[in-house]
Scaffold this motif. Structure first.
Motif, PDB file in Angstrom:
ATOM      1  N   MET A   1       0.844  -1.193   0.000  1.00 27.46           N
ATOM      2  CA  MET A   1       0.000   0.000   0.000  1.00 27.46           C
ATOM      3  C   MET A   1       0.884   1.249   0.000  1.00 27.46           C
ATOM      4  SD  MET A   1      -2.895  -1.166   2.780  1.00 27.46           S
ATOM      5  CE  MET A   1      -3.926   0.267   2.537  1.00 27.46           C
ATOM      6  N   ARG A   2       0.290   2.360  -0.406  1.00 25.83           N
ATOM      7  CA  ARG A   2       0.991   3.648  -0.401  1.00 25.83           C
ATOM      8  C   ARG A   2       0.508   4.421   0.815  1.00 25.83           C
ATOM      9  NH1 ARG A   2      -1.250   4.470  -6.374  1.00 25.83           N
ATOM     10  NH2 ARG A   2      -3.012   3.771  -5.113  1.00 25.83           N
ATOM     11  N   VAL A   3       1.457   4.712   1.733  1.00 25.06           N
ATOM     12  CA  VAL A   3       1.102   5.263   3.043  1.00 25.06           C
ATOM     13  C   VAL A   3       1.780   6.612   3.237  1.00 25.06           C
ATOM     14  CG1 VAL A   3       1.085   4.847   5.525  1.00 25.06           C
ATOM     15  CG2 VAL A   3       0.966   2.905   3.939  1.00 25.06           C
ATOM     16  N   PHE A   4       1.013   7.568   3.760  1.00 24.99           N
ATOM     17  CA  PHE A   4       1.539   8.887   4.121  1.00 24.99           C
ATOM     18  C   PHE A   4       1.545   8.988   5.637  1.00 24.99           C
ATOM     19  CE2 PHE A   4       0.314  13.384   5.186  1.00 24.99           C
ATOM     20  CZ  PHE A   4       1.573  13.938   4.973  1.00 24.99           C
ATOM     21  N   ALA A   5       2.681   9.432   6.221  1.00 21.32           N
ATOM     22  CA  ALA A   5       2.831   9.472   7.666  1.00 21.32           C
ATOM     23  C   ALA A   5       3.026  10.887   8.172  1.00 21.32           C
ATOM     24  CB  ALA A   5       4.012   8.615   8.099  1.00 21.32           C
ATOM     25  N   LEU A   6       2.335  11.189   9.255  1.00 20.72           N
ATOM     26  CA  LEU A   6       2.540  12.420  10.027  1.00 20.72           C
ATOM     27  C   LEU A   6       3.205  12.026  11.334  1.00 20.72           C
ATOM     28  CD1 LEU A   6      -1.035  13.693   9.383  1.00 20.72           C
ATOM     29  CD2 LEU A   6       0.955  15.056   8.787  1.00 20.72           C
ATOM     30  N   GLY A   7       4.301  12.703  11.682  1.00 21.25           N
ATOM     31  CA  GLY A   7       5.033  12.338  12.891  1.00 21.25           C
ATOM     32  C   GLY A   7       6.004  11.205  12.655  1.00 21.25           C
ATOM     33  N   GLY A   8       6.527  11.118  11.443  1.00 24.19           N
ATOM     34  CA  GLY A   8       7.369   9.983  11.074  1.00 24.19           C
ATOM     35  C   GLY A   8       8.751   9.961  11.689  1.00 24.19           C
ATOM     36  N   THR A   9       9.178  11.048  12.343  1.00 20.60           N
ATOM     37  CA  THR A   9      10.495  11.040  12.992  1.00 20.60           C
ATOM     38  C   THR A   9      10.376  10.915  14.512  1.00 20.60           C
ATOM     39  OG1 THR A   9      10.545  13.472  13.050  1.00 20.60           O
ATOM     40  CG2 THR A   9      11.567  12.393  11.155  1.00 20.60           C
ATOM     41  N   GLN A  64      -0.622   9.994  -4.817  1.00 22.95           N
ATOM     42  CA  GLN A  64      -1.700   9.022  -4.637  1.00 22.95           C
ATOM     43  C   GLN A  64      -1.377   8.141  -3.434  1.00 22.95           C
ATOM     44  OE1 GLN A  64      -4.416   9.169  -6.446  1.00 22.95           O
ATOM     45  NE2 GLN A  64      -5.427   7.490  -5.366  1.00 22.95           N
ATOM     46  N   ILE A  65      -2.283   8.053  -2.482  1.00 19.28           N
ATOM     47  CA  ILE A  65      -2.042   7.258  -1.270  1.00 19.28           C
ATOM     48  C   ILE A  65      -3.262   6.395  -0.960  1.00 19.28           C
ATOM     49  CG2 ILE A  65      -0.353   8.801  -0.198  1.00 19.28           C
ATOM     50  CD1 ILE A  65      -2.639  10.034   1.437  1.00 19.28           C
ATOM     51  N   ASP A  66      -2.990   5.318  -0.227  1.00 19.22           N
ATOM     52  CA  ASP A  66      -4.058   4.420   0.209  1.00 19.22           C
ATOM     53  C   ASP A  66      -4.366   4.572   1.695  1.00 19.22           C
ATOM     54  OD1 ASP A  66      -4.233   2.911  -2.353  1.00 19.22           O
ATOM     55  OD2 ASP A  66      -2.184   2.336  -1.819  1.00 19.22           O
ATOM     56  N   PRO A  92     -11.187  16.886   4.310  1.00 17.93           N
ATOM     57  CA  PRO A  92     -11.859  17.200   3.041  1.00 17.93           C
ATOM     58  C   PRO A  92     -10.982  16.919   1.822  1.00 17.93           C
ATOM     59  CG  PRO A  92     -12.195  18.970   4.615  1.00 17.93           C
ATOM     60  CD  PRO A  92     -11.165  18.054   5.211  1.00 17.93           C
ATOM     61  N   ALA A  93      -9.674  17.131   1.960  1.00 24.01           N
ATOM     62  CA  ALA A  93      -8.771  16.854   0.836  1.00 24.01           C
ATOM     63  C   ALA A  93      -8.749  15.361   0.519  1.00 24.01           C
ATOM     64  CB  ALA A  93      -7.364  17.353   1.158  1.00 24.01           C
ATOM     65  N   LEU A  94      -8.756  14.526   1.550  1.00 33.99           N
ATOM     66  CA  LEU A  94      -8.782  13.080   1.331  1.00 33.99           C
ATOM     67  C   LEU A  94     -10.121  12.636   0.761  1.00 33.99           C
ATOM     68  CD1 LEU A  94      -7.001  11.841   4.597  1.00 33.99           C
ATOM     69  CD2 LEU A  94      -6.003  12.095   2.314  1.00 33.99           C
ATOM     70  N   ALA A  95     -11.192  13.294   1.202  1.00 30.24           N
ATOM     71  CA  ALA A  95     -12.527  12.950   0.701  1.00 30.24           C
ATOM     72  C   ALA A  95     -12.665  13.209  -0.787  1.00 30.24           C
ATOM     73  CB  ALA A  95     -13.587  13.742   1.461  1.00 30.24           C
ATOM     74  N   ALA A  96     -11.902  14.164  -1.293  1.00 33.11           N
ATOM     75  CA  ALA A  96     -11.988  14.526  -2.707  1.00 33.11           C
ATOM     76  C   ALA A  96     -11.223  13.562  -3.608  1.00 33.11           C
ATOM     77  CB  ALA A  96     -11.459  15.946  -2.910  1.00 33.11           C
ATOM     78  N   ARG A  97     -10.493  12.635  -3.037  1.00 33.62           N
ATOM     79  CA  ARG A  97      -9.710  11.696  -3.842  1.00 33.62           C
ATOM     80  C   ARG A  97     -10.601  10.583  -4.384  1.00 33.62           C
ATOM     81  NH1 ARG A  97      -3.795  11.521  -3.029  1.00 33.62           N
ATOM     82  NH2 ARG A  97      -3.283  13.642  -2.388  1.00 33.62           N
ATOM     83  N   PRO A  98     -10.193   9.973  -5.489  1.00 33.61           N
ATOM     84  CA  PRO A  98     -11.053   8.950  -6.106  1.00 33.61           C
ATOM     85  C   PRO A  98     -11.171   7.672  -5.286  1.00 33.61           C
ATOM     86  CG  PRO A  98      -8.947   9.142  -7.263  1.00 33.61           C
ATOM     87  CD  PRO A  98      -9.006  10.278  -6.315  1.00 33.61           C
ATOM     88  N   ASN A  99     -10.175   7.376  -4.461  1.00 36.49           N
ATOM     89  CA  ASN A  99     -10.226   6.169  -3.635  1.00 36.49           C
ATOM     90  C   ASN A  99     -10.439   6.550  -2.179  1.00 36.49           C
ATOM     91  OD1 ASN A  99      -7.542   7.340  -3.675  1.00 36.49           O
ATOM     92  ND2 ASN A  99      -6.870   5.594  -2.455  1.00 36.49           N
ATOM     93  N   LYS A 100     -11.125   5.700  -1.428  1.00 39.44           N
ATOM     94  CA  LYS A 100     -11.323   5.971  -0.002  1.00 39.44           C
ATOM     95  C   LYS A 100     -10.047   5.608   0.742  1.00 39.44           C
ATOM     96  CE  LYS A 100     -15.272   5.678   2.147  1.00 39.44           C
ATOM     97  NZ  LYS A 100     -16.494   5.236   2.889  1.00 39.44           N
ATOM     98  N   VAL A 101      -9.530   6.574   1.489  1.00 41.78           N
ATOM     99  CA  VAL A 101      -8.252   6.419   2.185  1.00 41.78           C
ATOM    100  C   VAL A 101      -8.492   5.889   3.597  1.00 41.78           C
ATOM    101  CG1 VAL A 101      -6.253   7.683   3.090  1.00 41.78           C
ATOM    102  CG2 VAL A 101      -7.179   8.245   0.827  1.00 41.78           C
ATOM    103  N   ARG A 102      -7.639   4.975   4.030  1.00 40.04           N
ATOM    104  CA  ARG A 102      -7.661   4.509   5.416  1.00 40.04           C
ATOM    105  C   ARG A 102      -6.912   5.525   6.273  1.00 40.04           C
ATOM    106  NH1 ARG A 102      -9.175  -0.557   5.969  1.00 40.04           N
ATOM    107  NH2 ARG A 102      -7.806  -1.200   7.681  1.00 40.04           N
ATOM    108  N   PHE A 103      -7.509   5.946   7.384  1.00 39.80           N
ATOM    109  CA  PHE A 103      -6.935   7.000   8.223  1.00 39.80           C
ATOM    110  C   PHE A 103      -6.714   6.423   9.619  1.00 39.80           C
ATOM    111  CE2 PHE A 103      -6.451  10.785  10.668  1.00 39.80           C
ATOM    112  CZ  PHE A 103      -6.072  11.801   9.797  1.00 39.80           C
ATOM    113  N   ILE A 104      -5.451   6.089   9.929  1.00 39.97           N
ATOM    114  CA  ILE A 104      -5.120   5.529  11.236  1.00 39.97           C
ATOM    115  C   ILE A 104      -4.593   6.664  12.098  1.00 39.97           C
ATOM    116  CG2 ILE A 104      -3.587   3.986  12.518  1.00 39.97           C
ATOM    117  CD1 ILE A 104      -4.720   3.259   8.935  1.00 39.97           C
ATOM    118  N   THR A 105      -5.328   7.002  13.150  1.00 41.16           N
ATOM    119  CA  THR A 105      -4.937   8.098  14.016  1.00 41.16           C
ATOM    120  C   THR A 105      -4.628   7.572  15.410  1.00 41.16           C
ATOM    121  OG1 THR A 105      -5.506  10.367  14.691  1.00 41.16           O
ATOM    122  CG2 THR A 105      -7.267   8.715  14.803  1.00 41.16           C
TER     123      THR A 105
END
Length: 293
Positions: A1-9, A64-66, A92-105
């Motif tokens: 999967m393609r993953v975007f991370a916040l707080g990665g350090t 593009q992220i999953d 809202p930015a994620l909602a506008a993408r063509p695929n539904k993104v998994r959001f792990i918080t």
């Protein structure tokens, strides 16, 4: 999967990134400085320049992220407002993408308050430490969203051999005559090693159903005095008996959030083990401290 991370350090995020890469995922991460970007790049993570406080500047640049992993928290007094604004822009930015993104918080054990002899589960009502009460509506917002598949992880006290919540013990065992503990030696901390927690995040990305929550606790409750004494033994600290300080003292030194160090807690991570196949392997912190070089 393609993953975007916040707080990665951070303590949690850096371990999560390593686990994701090891499992074959493609990872990018937010970097607010050149130093952070270099750390991400060295780990095989594509850095994306930007600051969590100003998401307008980078959300449009996301590839593009999953999935998104949100493990960022700066412990400032404004952290609630910063996180609220982040969600206002990012969701809202994620909602506008063509695929539904998994959001792990990320939530946290301190949202459950002092549990004493009761072992809290995901069904236990929140009684948050006041400094982190802002988290509760934010987590609820993510879980309630129909625009992303929201998932919450509640980490226990995250440690590595000399890092995470053990870092202060390791430092004081060398620099002070005694290691300090807050409120008393019998205070129990739920514990999870950063590597085990990272595996849980990866499993949540891969397997967790939308709108699910998991406590990331490998050891329900461990007396903090035993941790302090283990470091004192290993480093030959002058006084093996810990020095007890009050929650007021540690809050005056570090901030109101640090009152969490005095919470007597037990948290259970069996749901993640049952539902996701999570199998923590770091279950003897005293042995890990004794094996330090």
């Amino acid at each position: 999967m393609r993953v975007f991370a916040l707080g990665g350090t951070g303590v949690i995020g850096s371990a999560v990134l390593q686990a994701l890469i090891a499992r074959g995922h493609e990872v990018c991460g937010l970097a607010r400085s050149r130093t952070s970007a270099a750390k991400l790049d060295q780990c095989g993570v594509r850095p994306i320049a930007g600051d969590m406080t100003s998401p307008e500047g980078w959300v449009a640049k996301l590839p593009q992220i999953d999935a998104v992993v949100h493990a960022a928290c700066d412990f400032q007094t404004a952290m609630g407002a910063i996180d609220r604004h982040l969600l206002d822009v990012l969701l809202p930015a994620l909602a506008a993408r063509p695929n539904k993104v998994r959001f792990i918080t990320t939530g946290g054990g301190w949202l459950f308050g002092a549990t004493g002899d009761v072992v809290a589960t995901e069904e236990t009502p929140f009684r948050p430490l006041p400094a982190f009460a802002w988290m509760v509506p934010h987590l609820q917002r993510v879980l309630a969203s129909t625009d992303v598949d929201g998932i919450v992880i509640h980490p226990a006290m995250v440690y590595s051999a000399e890092g995470g919540v053990f870092r202060r013990f390791a430092r004081e065992a060398v620099e002070r005559a005694a290691v300090r503990v807050v409120a008393g030696e019998a205070v129990r901390w739920p514990l999870v090693h950063s590597e085990d927690l990272a595996t849980l995040y990866a499993l949540a990305i891969e397997r967790a159903p939308a709108r699910s929550s998991y406590i990331g606790s490998a050891i329900d409750g461990f007396p903090v005095g035993r941790i302090a004494r283990a470091f004192a033994r290993r480093r030959g600290t002058r006084h093996q008996q810990p020095h007890i300080v009050s929650a007021d003292e540690i809050a005056a030194e570090l901030g109101e959030w640090a009152r969490g160090y005095g919470l007597d807690q037990q948290l259970n991570g069996m749901r993640a083990q049952r539902d996701l196949g999570w199998r923590p392997t770091h279950l003897d912190p005293e042995a890990e401290i004794a094996a330090l070089p």
